[in-house]
Design a protein around this motif. Structure first.
Motif, PDB file in Angstrom:
ATOM      1  N   HIS A 158     -19.910  -2.512 -51.275  1.00  0.00           N
ATOM      2  CA  HIS A 158     -20.495  -1.185 -51.085  1.00  0.00           C
ATOM      3  C   HIS A 158     -21.979  -1.256 -50.724  1.00  0.00           C
ATOM      4  O   HIS A 158     -22.663  -0.239 -50.739  1.00  0.00           O
ATOM      5  CB  HIS A 158     -20.331  -0.337 -52.349  1.00  0.00           C
ATOM      6  CG  HIS A 158     -18.894  -0.136 -52.751  1.00  0.00           C
ATOM      7  ND1 HIS A 158     -18.270  -0.955 -53.657  1.00  0.00           N
ATOM      8  CD2 HIS A 158     -17.975   0.782 -52.360  1.00  0.00           C
ATOM      9  CE1 HIS A 158     -17.023  -0.550 -53.825  1.00  0.00           C
ATOM     10  NE2 HIS A 158     -16.813   0.494 -53.041  1.00  0.00           N
ATOM     11  N   THR A 159     -22.461  -2.458 -50.410  1.00  0.00           N
ATOM     12  CA  THR A 159     -23.877  -2.637 -50.098  1.00  0.00           C
ATOM     13  C   THR A 159     -24.018  -3.353 -48.764  1.00  0.00           C
ATOM     14  O   THR A 159     -23.454  -4.446 -48.577  1.00  0.00           O
ATOM     15  CB  THR A 159     -24.582  -3.453 -51.197  1.00  0.00           C
ATOM     16  OG1 THR A 159     -24.366  -2.834 -52.465  1.00  0.00           O
ATOM     17  CG2 THR A 159     -26.080  -3.534 -50.932  1.00  0.00           C
ATOM     18  N   ALA A 160     -24.756  -2.749 -47.839  1.00  0.00           N
ATOM     19  CA  ALA A 160     -24.978  -3.365 -46.536  1.00  0.00           C
ATOM     20  C   ALA A 160     -25.846  -4.609 -46.684  1.00  0.00           C
ATOM     21  O   ALA A 160     -26.811  -4.619 -47.446  1.00  0.00           O
ATOM     22  CB  ALA A 160     -25.639  -2.372 -45.582  1.00  0.00           C
ATOM     23  N   MET A 161     -25.507  -5.652 -45.943  1.00  0.00           N
ATOM     24  CA  MET A 161     -26.271  -6.894 -45.990  1.00  0.00           C
ATOM     25  C   MET A 161     -26.993  -7.145 -44.657  1.00  0.00           C
ATOM     26  O   MET A 161     -28.199  -7.355 -44.639  1.00  0.00           O
ATOM     27  CB  MET A 161     -25.353  -8.071 -46.324  1.00  0.00           C
ATOM     28  CG  MET A 161     -26.067  -9.404 -46.452  1.00  0.00           C
ATOM     29  SD  MET A 161     -25.052 -10.675 -47.246  1.00  0.00           S
ATOM     30  CE  MET A 161     -23.618 -10.749 -46.160  1.00  0.00           C
ATOM     31  N   PHE A 162     -26.262  -7.122 -43.552  1.00  0.00           N
ATOM     32  CA  PHE A 162     -26.842  -7.272 -42.219  1.00  0.00           C
ATOM     33  C   PHE A 162     -26.325  -6.158 -41.316  1.00  0.00           C
ATOM     34  O   PHE A 162     -25.177  -5.722 -41.451  1.00  0.00           O
ATOM     35  CB  PHE A 162     -26.468  -8.616 -41.581  1.00  0.00           C
ATOM     36  CG  PHE A 162     -27.121  -9.811 -42.203  1.00  0.00           C
ATOM     37  CD1 PHE A 162     -28.403 -10.198 -41.831  1.00  0.00           C
ATOM     38  CD2 PHE A 162     -26.449 -10.563 -43.150  1.00  0.00           C
ATOM     39  CE1 PHE A 162     -29.005 -11.305 -42.417  1.00  0.00           C
ATOM     40  CE2 PHE A 162     -27.036 -11.675 -43.724  1.00  0.00           C
ATOM     41  CZ  PHE A 162     -28.326 -12.042 -43.359  1.00  0.00           C
ATOM     42  N   GLY A 172     -22.024   3.805 -32.664  1.00  0.00           N
ATOM     43  CA  GLY A 172     -22.416   3.323 -33.978  1.00  0.00           C
ATOM     44  C   GLY A 172     -22.852   1.873 -33.973  1.00  0.00           C
ATOM     45  O   GLY A 172     -23.191   1.309 -32.928  1.00  0.00           O
ATOM     46  N   VAL A 173     -22.829   1.259 -35.169  1.00  0.00           N
ATOM     47  CA  VAL A 173     -23.297  -0.118 -35.327  1.00  0.00           C
ATOM     48  C   VAL A 173     -22.322  -0.905 -36.184  1.00  0.00           C
ATOM     49  O   VAL A 173     -21.647  -0.361 -37.060  1.00  0.00           O
ATOM     50  CB  VAL A 173     -24.700  -0.172 -35.975  1.00  0.00           C
ATOM     51  CG1 VAL A 173     -25.732   0.513 -35.109  1.00  0.00           C
ATOM     52  CG2 VAL A 173     -24.682   0.440 -37.377  1.00  0.00           C
ATOM     53  N   ASN A 174     -22.253  -2.206 -35.936  1.00  0.00           N
ATOM     54  CA  ASN A 174     -21.531  -3.113 -36.809  1.00  0.00           C
ATOM     55  C   ASN A 174     -22.428  -3.489 -37.984  1.00  0.00           C
ATOM     56  O   ASN A 174     -23.639  -3.678 -37.821  1.00  0.00           O
ATOM     57  CB  ASN A 174     -21.137  -4.383 -36.049  1.00  0.00           C
ATOM     58  CG  ASN A 174     -20.113  -4.116 -34.970  1.00  0.00           C
ATOM     59  OD1 ASN A 174     -19.072  -3.510 -35.228  1.00  0.00           O
ATOM     60  ND2 ASN A 174     -20.389  -4.569 -33.756  1.00  0.00           N
ATOM     61  N   THR A 175     -21.835  -3.609 -39.159  1.00  0.00           N
ATOM     62  CA  THR A 175     -22.601  -3.924 -40.364  1.00  0.00           C
ATOM     63  C   THR A 175     -21.815  -4.906 -41.222  1.00  0.00           C
ATOM     64  O   THR A 175     -20.641  -4.678 -41.519  1.00  0.00           O
ATOM     65  CB  THR A 175     -22.908  -2.664 -41.187  1.00  0.00           C
ATOM     66  OG1 THR A 175     -23.628  -1.731 -40.369  1.00  0.00           O
ATOM     67  CG2 THR A 175     -23.731  -2.988 -42.408  1.00  0.00           C
ATOM     68  N   ALA A 176     -22.458  -5.996 -41.604  1.00  0.00           N
ATOM     69  CA  ALA A 176     -21.857  -6.949 -42.534  1.00  0.00           C
ATOM     70  C   ALA A 176     -22.211  -6.530 -43.945  1.00  0.00           C
ATOM     71  O   ALA A 176     -23.389  -6.357 -44.280  1.00  0.00           O
ATOM     72  CB  ALA A 176     -22.362  -8.362 -42.253  1.00  0.00           C
ATOM     73  N   MET A 177     -21.205  -6.363 -44.782  1.00  0.00           N
ATOM     74  CA  MET A 177     -21.425  -5.966 -46.155  1.00  0.00           C
ATOM     75  C   MET A 177     -21.718  -7.187 -47.025  1.00  0.00           C
ATOM     76  O   MET A 177     -21.592  -8.332 -46.589  1.00  0.00           O
ATOM     77  CB  MET A 177     -20.197  -5.214 -46.685  1.00  0.00           C
ATOM     78  CG  MET A 177     -19.738  -4.072 -45.787  1.00  0.00           C
ATOM     79  SD  MET A 177     -21.033  -2.848 -45.436  1.00  0.00           S
ATOM     80  CE  MET A 177     -21.193  -2.063 -47.044  1.00  0.00           C
TER      81      MET A 177
END
Length: 332
Positions: A194-198, A297-302
Motif C-alpha cells: 500500500h506504499t509507493a516505492m518508485f 497515468g504512470v507506472n508505480t512500483a510498490m
C-alpha cells in the motif's frame, strides 16, 4: 486489332484513396501496439528495480538511503538509491567502480554545493561510473534529453516539501526514501503493498532557452512547509513572466535529489501544476511530480515489488495516501 487494357485515371485515384484510408486506419493501431510494448518494457524495468530493492533490504535490513553520510566532511555523499542497488541489478563491476568514501561532489570553503549542471565540479574519481548508461533506468517511451546518463524512475520521498517530519513540516519525510536516512521495514506500518516505492518522471527537455512546463521545473522564491503550500508556490513560479528554472531534470541516475532520482506525492500523476525548485544541489523544497509519456497515468512500483498503473484521474488524497508509509490511511 488488339485493345490495351489498363486503369483509368478515376480508377487509379480511387485505389489510392482506399489505400490512404486503410493507412490512416491502421497507423493509430500500429502506434498503439508499439506504445503498449514500450509501456510493458517500462513496467518490467520498474519490476526489476523493485526486485533489486527487495534483495537489498534482505541484506541490509533497510531500504537504500537517499542521502549517504560520509566521514570526510569535504565531500557530499549525494549517491542516489539506485547506486546502492547496482550489485543486485547485475552491475557488480560498475558498483565496484564507485568510490563511496569520497562522495560525488567536493564542497567549497562555505560548505555549499555546486549546481547539478556543473559537471566540471563533480568528483573526478566517480566520473567513469557516473557516465555509464543503464538501459533499465530509462523508459523507452520517453524521447527526452539525457539518454546517455539519464533516469526515468524515482524513489518516493513522501508527500510534502521537507527532508523529514517536523512540527513545521507535518506531511514530509513519510515516503520510502526520505532524505533524512534509510527506512527500516518496521517503519512501514501502512504495508509495503500500500506504499509507493518508485514511479516514473519524464526527463527534462535540456533546452538552452525556455522551459517545457511538462518536463522542466520553474524557479520558486519562497520556503514552504506543506504540500498544499508547495502547490501554490509552484503555481506562482510557473507564471508566464518567470522563465527561470532548470531543464536538467532526470539528467543523472547517479545523483540523489528531486532533480534526478526522487519524487513526491504533492499532486496526482501528470498533475497540471508544473514542477518547481528552490535551487541548490539537494534542496528540500523541490516539487517533482510523477509524470510519464504513457496515455492516462504512470507506472508505480510498490514497496513489495509489485507494479501498478495509476490513472492520472486518481484523487489527490488517495495518491497522497499511497505516498505515505505511516499515515494510517486505508487505501487499496
Amino acid at each position: 486489332m488488339t485493345r490495351r487494357r489498363g486503369f483509368t485515371m478515376i480508377e487509379l485515384l480511387a485505389v489510392i484513396g482506399v489505400i490512404s484510408i486503410l493507412i490512416a486506419l491502421l497507423l493509430p493501431a500500429v502506434q498503439s501496439a508499439r506504445e503498449a510494448a514500450r509501456r510493458l518494457q517500462c513496467q518490467n524495468n520498474l519490476h526489476q528495480l523493485g526486485i533489486a530493492t527487495q534483495a537489498y533490504v534482505g541484506v541490509a535490513q533497510c531500504f537504500p538511503p537517499a542521502l549517504t553520510q560520509l566521514a570526510d566532511p569535504n565531500y557530499g555523499g549525494y549517491f542516489s538509491p539506485q547506486v546502492h542497488m547496482l550489485p543486485f541489478m547485475d552491475q557488480v563491476p560498475l558498483s565496484n567502480a564507485v568510490n563511496f568514501a569520497i562522495g560525488t561532489w567536493p564542497t567549497n570553503d562555505l560548505g555549499m554545493y555546486p549546481s547539478w549542471g556543473n559537471i566540471a565540479q563533480a568528483n573526478p574519481a566517480n566520473l567513469t561510473a557516473m557516465n555509464v548508461q543503464i538501459a533499465s533506468f530509462l523508459c523507452p517511451s520517453d524521447p527526452g534529453a539525457f539518454e546517455e546518463t539519464g533516469n526515468n524512475y524515482r524513489g518516493n520521498v513522501g508527500v510534502g516539501p521537507g527532508y523529514g517530519y517536523l512540527p513545521e513540516t507535518p506531511d514530509s519525510g513519510n515516503g520510502i526514501f526520505p532524505e533524512v536516512g534509510p527506512v527500516f521495514l518496521s517503519q512501514v506500518p501502512d504495508g509495503l503493498s500500500h506504499t509507493a516505492m518508485f514511479s516514473e518522471r519524464v526527463r527534462g527537455s535540456g533546452l538552452s532557452a525556455g522551459l517545457d512546463p511538462r518536463r522542466d521545473a520553474y524557479q520558486m522564491s519562497s520556503l514552504d512547509y506543506t504540500a498544499d503550500q508547495l502547490l501554490v508556490a509552484c503555481q506562482i513560479a510557473a507564471r508566464p513572466s518567470n522563465r527561470q528554472g532548470t531543464t536538467l531534470f532526470g539528467q543523472r541516475w547517479f545523483w540523489t535529489g528531486r532533480n534526478n532520482t526522487l519524487y513526491n506525492h504533492a499532486q496526482a500523476p501528470n498533475g497540471l501544476i508544473p514542477d518547481c525548485e528552490y535551487g541548490g544541489a539537494l534542496p528540500p523544497q523541490d516539487m517533482s511530480t510523477a509524470r510519464s509519456p504513457h496515455p492516462g497515468g504512470v507506472n508505480t512500483a510498490m514497496g513489495d515489488g509489485s507494479v501498478r498503473f495509476f490513472q492520472e484521474s486518481v484523487a489527490t488524497p488517495i495518491w497522497r495516501a499511497f505516498g505515505t508509509r505511516n499515515g494510517g490511511e486505508i487505501v487499496d
